[in-house]
Design a protein around this motif. Sequence first.
Motif, short mmCIF file in Angstrom:
data_model
loop_
_atom_site.label_atom_id
_atom_site.label_comp_id
_atom_site.label_asym_id
_atom_site.label_seq_id
_atom_site.Cartn_x
_atom_site.Cartn_y
_atom_site.Cartn_z
N TYR A 2 -11.87 -25.26 24.00
CA TYR A 2 -12.63 -25.27 22.74
C TYR A 2 -11.89 -24.45 21.68
O TYR A 2 -11.69 -24.91 20.54
N TYR A 3 -11.46 -23.24 22.06
CA TYR A 3 -10.82 -22.38 21.07
C TYR A 3 -9.46 -22.93 20.63
O TYR A 3 -9.05 -22.73 19.48
N ALA A 31 -8.69 -23.70 16.64
CA ALA A 31 -7.85 -22.55 16.32
C ALA A 31 -7.48 -22.49 14.84
O ALA A 31 -7.44 -21.40 14.25
N LEU A 53 -10.51 -21.39 12.70
CA LEU A 53 -10.87 -20.03 13.11
C LEU A 53 -9.84 -19.03 12.59
O LEU A 53 -10.20 -17.95 12.12
N ILE A 55 -5.72 -16.49 19.82
CA ILE A 55 -7.10 -16.91 20.06
C ILE A 55 -7.27 -17.40 21.50
O ILE A 55 -8.22 -17.04 22.20
N ALA A 56 -6.32 -18.22 21.97
CA ALA A 56 -6.38 -18.71 23.35
C ALA A 56 -6.23 -17.56 24.34
O ALA A 56 -6.92 -17.51 25.37
N ALA A 62 -9.48 -15.76 24.53
CA ALA A 62 -10.48 -16.53 25.28
C ALA A 62 -10.27 -16.36 26.78
O ALA A 62 -11.23 -16.31 27.56
N ASP A 89 -17.19 -14.13 21.28
CA ASP A 89 -17.30 -13.91 19.83
C ASP A 89 -16.07 -13.18 19.31
O ASP A 89 -15.61 -12.21 19.91
N TRP A 128 -17.01 -20.37 13.76
CA TRP A 128 -16.41 -21.02 14.92
C TRP A 128 -16.47 -20.17 16.18
O TRP A 128 -15.96 -20.56 17.22
N SER A 129 -17.11 -18.99 16.12
CA SER A 129 -17.26 -18.16 17.31
C SER A 129 -18.33 -18.73 18.24
O SER A 129 -19.40 -19.17 17.80
N VAL A 136 -22.44 -22.24 18.82
CA VAL A 136 -21.30 -21.85 18.00
C VAL A 136 -21.78 -21.55 16.58
O VAL A 136 -22.61 -22.28 16.02
N VAL A 188 -20.16 -25.47 22.25
CA VAL A 188 -18.78 -25.62 22.71
C VAL A 188 -18.40 -27.08 22.91
O VAL A 188 -17.26 -27.49 22.63
#
Length: 337
Positions: A40-41, A45, A48, A108-109, A112, A118, A242-243, A252, A271
């Motif tokens: 998802y992230y 990305a 976000l 970001i990944a 995660a 968040d 987008w969190s 989200v 998600v």
Amino acid sequence: MAKHGEAIEYQVDGRTVRVSSPDKVYFPERGITKRQLVEYYIAVADPLLRAIGERPTTLKRYVDGVTGEAFYAKRVPKGAPEWVQSATITFPSGRTAAEVCPTEPAVIAWAANLGTFDFHPWPVRRPELDRPDELRIDVDPPEKAGFADAVRVAGTVREVLADAGLTGFPKTSGGRGVHVLVRIRPEWDFVDVRHAVIALGREVERRIPEHATIAWWKEERAGRVFIDYNQAARDRTVASAWSVRGTPRATVSTPLTWDELGEADPDDFDVLSVPDWLAGHGDTLAGIEDEVFGLETLLQWYARDERDHGLGDMPYPPDHPKMAGEPKRVQPSRARD
């Protein structure tokens, strides 16, 4: 085979991000796994990163999933890759910390994989770490109210912002609330920005006193929606656009147009659904950079309220040091006693 699956790797803009235990279930109610959170992230990305890029960002981590205990990581975790950059923040106490400062999608990944649901960015960007560039209005309904109540109050927030010459961009909080964001020039400090939100909140309360309040003490809110002005205080943050939120449905915090907000059900944005929503509707927050605003009018309102109505500063959160001009942090009913 490991209990939650063998580690896997993702290529994210030229970086290799390793994900351990990808089959670990993070949201039991829906069977959503760590792998799905990371994917998802990766899918969101770009928008976000527009929201949190170059901002010191607190990571809210759920290492055991939504049913476990969450904690806020306000320092770069040990063992972070060398490409994870940081920014040094100063807490209200005067202490400092090197906090994660996202600069590329791989960060970001990577976050995660640590169980970050968040992302809580500060309203500042490097190098102006003491000068917010984002005005954030947290429209927070009480337990007995719901999303529709927050939307109604957010509509008045929009009107008041417009009267002050500002344009607000709404998003769901991921729960029952609404966040409204305004891009501002980084010319004011945290105290000024908080005063601006107080002035705005007071005007919203004047217009719809039966629905909205800026009262800090719950006993004075009488079931009304709270404009949480202290989210503008130093070291206070809200979950970014987008969190993923720590709810059973993996909801989200999703940017919407004002028209979409009025028709939305926040549980529809999660998600599993948001990547398709983003592909079909785009990132409405992308337009927030088109115009940058000043706080002059809101600060004039704050000064007017103080001069003409005796309305000065309001209580800070309990972990802040005593601030100049702040009233006593005493619950009204106890003060009377």
